[in-house]
Write a protein that holds these residues in place. Structure first.
Motif, PDB file in Angstrom:
ATOM      1  N   LEU A 168      39.108 -23.590  -7.437  1.00  0.00           N
ATOM      2  CA  LEU A 168      37.807 -23.712  -7.910  1.00  0.00           C
ATOM      3  C   LEU A 168      36.885 -24.771  -7.230  1.00  0.00           C
ATOM      4  O   LEU A 168      35.670 -24.459  -6.909  1.00  0.00           O
ATOM      5  CB  LEU A 168      37.671 -23.720  -9.487  1.00  0.00           C
ATOM      6  N   VAL A 169      37.584 -25.847  -7.202  1.00  0.00           N
ATOM      7  CA  VAL A 169      36.877 -27.013  -6.535  1.00  0.00           C
ATOM      8  C   VAL A 169      36.393 -26.785  -5.300  1.00  0.00           C
ATOM      9  O   VAL A 169      35.319 -26.939  -4.737  1.00  0.00           O
ATOM     10  CB  VAL A 169      37.623 -28.553  -6.811  1.00  0.00           C
ATOM     11  N   ALA A 170      37.444 -26.241  -4.528  1.00  0.00           N
ATOM     12  CA  ALA A 170      37.211 -25.826  -3.078  1.00  0.00           C
ATOM     13  C   ALA A 170      36.179 -24.863  -2.896  1.00  0.00           C
ATOM     14  O   ALA A 170      35.314 -25.025  -1.777  1.00  0.00           O
ATOM     15  CB  ALA A 170      38.575 -25.296  -2.246  1.00  0.00           C
ATOM     16  N   ILE A 171      36.030 -23.816  -3.607  1.00  0.00           N
ATOM     17  CA  ILE A 171      35.196 -22.823  -3.453  1.00  0.00           C
ATOM     18  C   ILE A 171      33.882 -23.389  -3.777  1.00  0.00           C
ATOM     19  O   ILE A 171      32.830 -23.150  -3.309  1.00  0.00           O
ATOM     20  CB  ILE A 171      35.412 -21.654  -4.481  1.00  0.00           C
ATOM     21  N   GLY A 172      33.878 -24.343  -4.854  1.00  0.00           N
ATOM     22  CA  GLY A 172      32.464 -25.054  -5.304  1.00  0.00           C
ATOM     23  C   GLY A 172      31.957 -25.615  -4.145  1.00  0.00           C
ATOM     24  O   GLY A 172      30.757 -25.785  -3.720  1.00  0.00           O
ATOM     25  N   ARG A 173      32.880 -26.179  -3.533  1.00  0.00           N
ATOM     26  CA  ARG A 173      32.263 -27.191  -2.284  1.00  0.00           C
ATOM     27  C   ARG A 173      31.870 -26.313  -0.946  1.00  0.00           C
ATOM     28  O   ARG A 173      31.241 -26.960  -0.027  1.00  0.00           O
ATOM     29  CB  ARG A 173      33.551 -28.371  -1.776  1.00  0.00           C
ATOM     30  N   ILE A 193      34.806 -23.557 -15.255  1.00  0.00           N
ATOM     31  CA  ILE A 193      34.542 -24.091 -14.010  1.00  0.00           C
ATOM     32  C   ILE A 193      34.219 -25.440 -13.665  1.00  0.00           C
ATOM     33  O   ILE A 193      33.186 -25.797 -14.107  1.00  0.00           O
ATOM     34  CB  ILE A 193      33.743 -22.941 -13.219  1.00  0.00           C
ATOM     35  N   PRO A 194      34.860 -26.147 -12.812  1.00  0.00           N
ATOM     36  CA  PRO A 194      34.647 -27.722 -12.626  1.00  0.00           C
ATOM     37  C   PRO A 194      33.377 -27.734 -11.725  1.00  0.00           C
ATOM     38  O   PRO A 194      33.093 -26.912 -10.733  1.00  0.00           O
ATOM     39  CB  PRO A 194      35.854 -28.273 -11.953  1.00  0.00           C
ATOM     40  N   SER A 195      32.445 -28.595 -12.303  1.00  0.00           N
ATOM     41  CA  SER A 195      31.557 -28.853 -11.242  1.00  0.00           C
ATOM     42  C   SER A 195      31.824 -29.924 -10.272  1.00  0.00           C
ATOM     43  O   SER A 195      32.536 -30.643 -10.402  1.00  0.00           O
ATOM     44  CB  SER A 195      30.289 -29.498 -12.173  1.00  0.00           C
ATOM     45  N   VAL A 196      31.093 -29.677  -8.922  1.00  0.00           N
ATOM     46  CA  VAL A 196      31.523 -30.531  -7.652  1.00  0.00           C
ATOM     47  C   VAL A 196      30.153 -31.296  -7.161  1.00  0.00           C
ATOM     48  O   VAL A 196      29.344 -30.827  -7.437  1.00  0.00           O
ATOM     49  CB  VAL A 196      32.406 -29.860  -6.490  1.00  0.00           C
ATOM     50  N   SER A 247      22.317 -21.758   1.731  1.00  0.00           N
ATOM     51  CA  SER A 247      21.185 -20.739   1.532  1.00  0.00           C
ATOM     52  C   SER A 247      21.286 -20.214   0.096  1.00  0.00           C
ATOM     53  O   SER A 247      20.417 -19.296  -0.430  1.00  0.00           O
ATOM     54  CB  SER A 247      21.103 -19.920   2.667  1.00  0.00           C
ATOM     55  N   ALA A 248      22.470 -20.521  -0.653  1.00  0.00           N
ATOM     56  CA  ALA A 248      22.789 -19.661  -1.825  1.00  0.00           C
ATOM     57  C   ALA A 248      21.891 -20.155  -2.796  1.00  0.00           C
ATOM     58  O   ALA A 248      21.481 -21.545  -3.151  1.00  0.00           O
ATOM     59  CB  ALA A 248      24.097 -19.961  -2.401  1.00  0.00           C
ATOM     60  N   LYS A 249      21.028 -19.313  -3.554  1.00  0.00           N
ATOM     61  CA  LYS A 249      20.277 -19.699  -4.713  1.00  0.00           C
ATOM     62  C   LYS A 249      20.572 -19.073  -6.113  1.00  0.00           C
ATOM     63  O   LYS A 249      21.494 -18.193  -6.110  1.00  0.00           O
ATOM     64  CB  LYS A 249      18.870 -19.106  -4.355  1.00  0.00           C
ATOM     65  N   GLY A 250      20.373 -19.771  -7.099  1.00  0.00           N
ATOM     66  CA  GLY A 250      20.585 -19.204  -8.315  1.00  0.00           C
ATOM     67  C   GLY A 250      22.070 -19.381  -8.763  1.00  0.00           C
ATOM     68  O   GLY A 250      22.396 -20.497  -8.266  1.00  0.00           O
ATOM     69  N   GLN A 251      22.545 -18.753  -9.588  1.00  0.00           N
ATOM     70  CA  GLN A 251      23.951 -19.048 -10.436  1.00  0.00           C
ATOM     71  C   GLN A 251      24.948 -18.618  -9.070  1.00  0.00           C
ATOM     72  O   GLN A 251      25.204 -17.591  -8.643  1.00  0.00           O
ATOM     73  CB  GLN A 251      24.186 -18.085 -11.512  1.00  0.00           C
ATOM     74  N   TYR A 252      25.716 -19.626  -8.922  1.00  0.00           N
ATOM     75  CA  TYR A 252      26.882 -19.591  -7.647  1.00  0.00           C
ATOM     76  C   TYR A 252      28.030 -18.875  -8.384  1.00  0.00           C
ATOM     77  O   TYR A 252      28.431 -17.874  -7.673  1.00  0.00           O
ATOM     78  CB  TYR A 252      27.141 -20.955  -7.107  1.00  0.00           C
ATOM     79  N   PHE A 253      28.715 -19.422  -9.182  1.00  0.00           N
ATOM     80  CA  PHE A 253      29.610 -18.700 -10.006  1.00  0.00           C
ATOM     81  C   PHE A 253      29.105 -17.747 -11.246  1.00  0.00           C
ATOM     82  O   PHE A 253      28.654 -18.032 -11.938  1.00  0.00           O
ATOM     83  CB  PHE A 253      30.643 -19.629 -10.626  1.00  0.00           C
ATOM     84  N   VAL A 254      29.337 -16.416 -10.742  1.00  0.00           N
ATOM     85  CA  VAL A 254      28.801 -15.367 -11.627  1.00  0.00           C
ATOM     86  C   VAL A 254      29.682 -15.176 -12.984  1.00  0.00           C
ATOM     87  O   VAL A 254      29.437 -15.043 -13.867  1.00  0.00           O
ATOM     88  CB  VAL A 254      28.155 -14.152 -10.960  1.00  0.00           C
TER      89      VAL A 254
END
Length: 232
Positions: free
Chosen positions: A193-198, A229-232, A203-210
């Motif tokens: 989850l941390v790796a995906i967050g980083r 989901i951890p914040s990074v 260009s991603a807008k709005g909620q990243y993890f849906v």
């Protein structure tokens, strides 16, 4: 209507399909479900708030799971010359060029990961119809196109995995075996989850993890509270 098996009824009694679970609670439920005759893989599926059709919104990268995947992986290496023996010495199940190209072209996919040296990529690219749909095409970003085949193989064996979006904007990954200690599974999930967050595209807008769900091969799918989901 077919009568549900005792195992299915028991699983259904443990799961609330409308509930958002804590991660540790969800792993606990999966591990307490009736067992089967093999060690199941624990999978997570994350719906991302990006458009997978846009090249600037791709979510892709690698992460080394701290507790490995629990899988005995068969690595195929496309290489020539001394790199063939180097790959075999490092633990590759198969290594070579022309003969392996022909086998894969014929539909053979009895392997889990493909590594290639850069000079092989022109020919490897021709195998896209076989490797692509199975997620086996080597890429520089995934660390699977490299001259350092020993390091690549060692990292794969220790639990390095690649994450990427499917055409529906979902990242699907196996993160360990159900027999792992609960803390080991939670550590692996956290690392992914941390790796995906980083890897969030600029260009991603709005909620990243849906949304986020966890399951085992023969077990239920459990929805996870997004606050886990951890914040990074």
């Amino acid at each position: 209507m077919a009568r549900k098996s005792k195992r299915i009824r028991e699983i259904a009694s443990k799961v609330d399909p409308d509930k958002l679970y804590r991660l540790d609670e969800a792993v606990d439920i999966l591990q307490k479900c009736p067992s089967v005759k093999f060690d199941q893989t624990v999978d997570i599926a994350i719906k991302m708030g990006v458009d997978p059709k846009k090249s600037d919104q791709q979510v892709r990268g690698t992460v080394s799971l701290p507790n490995g995947t629990g899988k005995s992986l068969r690595v195929l290496v496309f290489a020539a010359g001394p790199k063939v023996q180097e790959a075999l010495d490092a633990g590759a199940a198969y290594a070579g060029s022309d003969e392996l190209f022909e086998k894969v072209k014929g539909g053979w996919t009895d392997f889990d990961v493909v590594v290639a040296t850069p000079d092989m990529m022109r020919e490897v690219g021709k195998l896209g119809k076989v490797l692509g749909p199975r997620g086996l095409m080597p890429t520089p970003k995934g660390g699977t196109v490299t001259t350092d085949v020993t390091t690549a193989i060692n990292e794969i064996m220790k639990g390095k995995i690649e994450f990427k979006l499917d055409r529906h904007g979902v990242c699907n990954n196996g993160i360990g075996k159900l027999s792992f200690a609960k803390d080991a599974l939670l550590e692996n999930i956290h690392a992914l989850l941390v790796a995906i967050g980083r890897a969030k595209p600029a260009s991603a807008k709005g909620q990243y993890f849906v949304s986020f769900a966890i399951s085992s091969t023969m077990g239920p799918g459990l929805k996870i509270d997004p606050r886990e989901i951890p914040s990074v």
